[in-house]
Design a protein around this motif. Structure first.
Motif, PDB file in Angstrom:
ATOM      1  N   ALA A  23      22.015 -58.695 -50.225  1.00 21.24           N
ATOM      2  CA  ALA A  23      23.132 -58.206 -49.411  1.00 21.24           C
ATOM      3  C   ALA A  23      22.665 -57.130 -48.430  1.00 21.24           C
ATOM      4  N   GLU A  24      21.813 -56.213 -48.872  1.00 22.95           N
ATOM      5  CA  GLU A  24      21.311 -55.151 -47.985  1.00 22.95           C
ATOM      6  C   GLU A  24      20.414 -55.722 -46.876  1.00 22.95           C
ATOM      7  N   MET A  25      19.578 -56.684 -47.220  1.00 24.05           N
ATOM      8  CA  MET A  25      18.711 -57.295 -46.198  1.00 24.05           C
ATOM      9  C   MET A  25      19.554 -58.011 -45.137  1.00 24.05           C
ATOM     10  N   GLU A  26      20.632 -58.640 -45.569  1.00 23.97           N
ATOM     11  CA  GLU A  26      21.517 -59.311 -44.611  1.00 23.97           C
ATOM     12  C   GLU A  26      22.274 -58.301 -43.756  1.00 23.97           C
ATOM     13  N   LEU A  27      22.647 -57.154 -44.341  1.00 19.45           N
ATOM     14  CA  LEU A  27      23.296 -56.100 -43.552  1.00 19.45           C
ATOM     15  C   LEU A  27      22.358 -55.546 -42.480  1.00 19.45           C
ATOM     16  N   ILE A  28      21.074 -55.510 -42.787  1.00 23.84           N
ATOM     17  CA  ILE A  28      20.086 -55.038 -41.813  1.00 23.84           C
ATOM     18  C   ILE A  28      19.962 -56.017 -40.647  1.00 23.84           C
ATOM     19  N   GLY A  29      20.264 -57.285 -40.903  1.00 24.18           N
ATOM     20  CA  GLY A  29      20.182 -58.285 -39.845  1.00 24.18           C
ATOM     21  C   GLY A  29      19.209 -59.406 -40.139  1.00 24.18           C
ATOM     22  N   HIS A  30      18.601 -59.399 -41.300  1.00 25.42           N
ATOM     23  CA  HIS A  30      17.686 -60.479 -41.684  1.00 25.42           C
ATOM     24  C   HIS A  30      18.478 -61.613 -42.313  1.00 25.42           C
ATOM     25  N   LYS A  31      17.977 -62.818 -42.133  1.00 27.15           N
ATOM     26  CA  LYS A  31      18.630 -64.000 -42.700  1.00 27.15           C
ATOM     27  C   LYS A  31      17.726 -64.609 -43.769  1.00 27.15           C
ATOM     28  N   THR A  32      18.355 -65.144 -44.814  1.00 31.96           N
ATOM     29  CA  THR A  32      17.599 -65.807 -45.867  1.00 31.96           C
ATOM     30  C   THR A  32      17.031 -67.117 -45.337  1.00 31.96           C
ATOM     31  N   ASN A  33      15.739 -67.350 -45.585  1.00 32.85           N
ATOM     32  CA  ASN A  33      15.086 -68.589 -45.195  1.00 32.85           C
ATOM     33  C   ASN A  33      14.008 -68.878 -46.234  1.00 32.85           C
ATOM     34  N   VAL A  34      14.301 -69.800 -47.127  1.00 32.54           N
ATOM     35  CA  VAL A  34      13.388 -70.106 -48.219  1.00 32.54           C
ATOM     36  C   VAL A  34      12.200 -70.930 -47.732  1.00 32.54           C
ATOM     37  N   LEU A  35      12.400 -71.763 -46.711  1.00 33.55           N
ATOM     38  CA  LEU A  35      11.344 -72.658 -46.258  1.00 33.55           C
ATOM     39  C   LEU A  35      10.313 -71.986 -45.357  1.00 33.55           C
ATOM     40  N   ASN A  36      10.751 -71.035 -44.529  1.00 34.66           N
ATOM     41  CA  ASN A  36       9.827 -70.401 -43.594  1.00 34.66           C
ATOM     42  C   ASN A  36      10.146 -68.906 -43.446  1.00 34.66           C
ATOM     43  N   PRO A  37       9.947 -68.130 -44.517  1.00 37.58           N
ATOM     44  CA  PRO A  37      10.280 -66.702 -44.443  1.00 37.58           C
ATOM     45  C   PRO A  37       9.178 -65.895 -43.762  1.00 37.58           C
ATOM     46  N   GLU A  38       9.592 -64.827 -43.098  1.00 34.41           N
ATOM     47  CA  GLU A  38       8.631 -63.889 -42.510  1.00 34.41           C
ATOM     48  C   GLU A  38       8.374 -62.719 -43.461  1.00 34.41           C
ATOM     49  N   LEU A  39       9.392 -62.392 -44.253  1.00 38.03           N
ATOM     50  CA  LEU A  39       9.284 -61.291 -45.207  1.00 38.03           C
ATOM     51  C   LEU A  39       9.565 -61.789 -46.623  1.00 38.03           C
ATOM     52  N   GLN A  40       8.928 -61.157 -47.571  1.00 37.15           N
ATOM     53  CA  GLN A  40       9.263 -61.373 -48.975  1.00 37.15           C
ATOM     54  C   GLN A  40       9.719 -60.042 -49.543  1.00 37.15           C
ATOM     55  N   VAL A  41      10.869 -60.061 -50.203  1.00 38.30           N
ATOM     56  CA  VAL A  41      11.437 -58.855 -50.787  1.00 38.30           C
ATOM     57  C   VAL A  41      11.398 -59.008 -52.300  1.00 38.30           C
ATOM     58  N   GLY A  42      10.948 -57.950 -52.961  1.00 35.78           N
ATOM     59  CA  GLY A  42      10.887 -58.000 -54.409  1.00 35.78           C
ATOM     60  C   GLY A  42      11.173 -56.643 -55.009  1.00 35.78           C
ATOM     61  N   PHE A  43      11.195 -56.621 -56.328  1.00 37.37           N
ATOM     62  CA  PHE A  43      11.446 -55.360 -57.027  1.00 37.37           C
ATOM     63  C   PHE A  43      10.719 -55.358 -58.359  1.00 37.37           C
ATOM     64  N   GLN A  44      10.613 -54.180 -58.909  1.00 32.77           N
ATOM     65  CA  GLN A  44       9.996 -54.008 -60.214  1.00 32.77           C
ATOM     66  C   GLN A  44      10.748 -52.916 -60.955  1.00 32.77           C
ATOM     67  N   LEU A  45      10.971 -53.140 -62.222  1.00 35.89           N
ATOM     68  CA  LEU A  45      11.548 -52.123 -63.105  1.00 35.89           C
ATOM     69  C   LEU A  45      10.417 -51.566 -63.962  1.00 35.89           C
ATOM     70  N   VAL A  46      10.142 -50.298 -63.798  1.00 38.76           N
ATOM     71  CA  VAL A  46       9.113 -49.637 -64.593  1.00 38.76           C
ATOM     72  C   VAL A  46       9.834 -48.838 -65.666  1.00 38.76           C
ATOM     73  N   ILE A  47       9.587 -49.192 -66.923  1.00 41.71           N
ATOM     74  CA  ILE A  47      10.252 -48.526 -68.044  1.00 41.71           C
ATOM     75  C   ILE A  47       9.185 -47.934 -68.948  1.00 41.71           C
TER      76      ILE A  47
END
Length: 177
Positions: free
Chosen positions: A72-96
């Motif tokens: 949702a935040e990436m879309e608010l910034i103006g990026h569109k989801t594109n699974v076939l040809n993405p320019e960016l990859q967004v990920g996360f990690q939980l460190v516990i």
């Protein structure tokens, strides 16, 4: 006696009030023009639970909420989801991490301040950090990352708004287009 009680209460409120704020740590590659990117994909591997020893902190529901909030935040910034040809990859990690803090409490007695009793208390607590990264898919290079300490051990009714506010807080540090 009453003044001592009031001062103790105020000091306790002050300490807990300060403890609730967490600073966001963020960094990005300042040589990158973030305007050149328009598409992204969420790293699917990050949706799988990694910290199986902490099911109250890291579970499928928490990871799905984090993933949805990031999209949702990436879309608010103006990026569109594109699974076939993405320019960016967004990920996360939980460190516990499980940590210990040891406190010595020595109570003095009498005029000469002899120790009446000396206790050593050890408190075990869990510390969580949420890390979000954005990488250039073609270069395989992280171009932005941010992290914040968090507490994901919450009831279901409070978890969704908390995760949303965490992700918004992190993306406030994202270089805007």
């Amino acid at each position: 006696m009453k003044a001592k009680y009031i001062l103790s209460t105020l000091a306790l409120l002050f300490v807990f009030g300060c403890a609730s704020t967490s600073a966001v740590l963020a960094d990005y590659d300042d040589t990158i023009d973030f305007n050149q990117y328009s598409t992204f994909v969420l790293c699917i591997d990050d949706l799988f639970v990694e910290n199986t020893n902490y099911p109250n902190y890291d579970n499928n529901e928490v990871r799905q909420l984090i993933g949805d909030a990031i999209e949702a935040e990436m879309e608010l910034i103006g990026h569109k989801t594109n699974v076939l040809n993405p320019e960016l990859q967004v990920g996360f990690q939980l460190v516990i991490q499980q940590k210990e803090a040891t406190f010595t409490n020595c109570e003095s007695q009498g005029d000469y301040n002899y120790w009446h009793e000396c206790k050593i208390d050890t408190i075990v607590y869990t510390e969580e950090t949420l890390v979000i990264y954005v990488s250039d898919f073609n270069k395989n290079q992280v171009i932005w990352q941010a992290s914040v300490q968090c507490d994901l051990n919450r009831s279901k009714s409070k978890l969704k708004p908390y995760v949303k506010s965490l992700i918004e807080q992190l993306f406030d540090e994202y270089p805007r287009l």
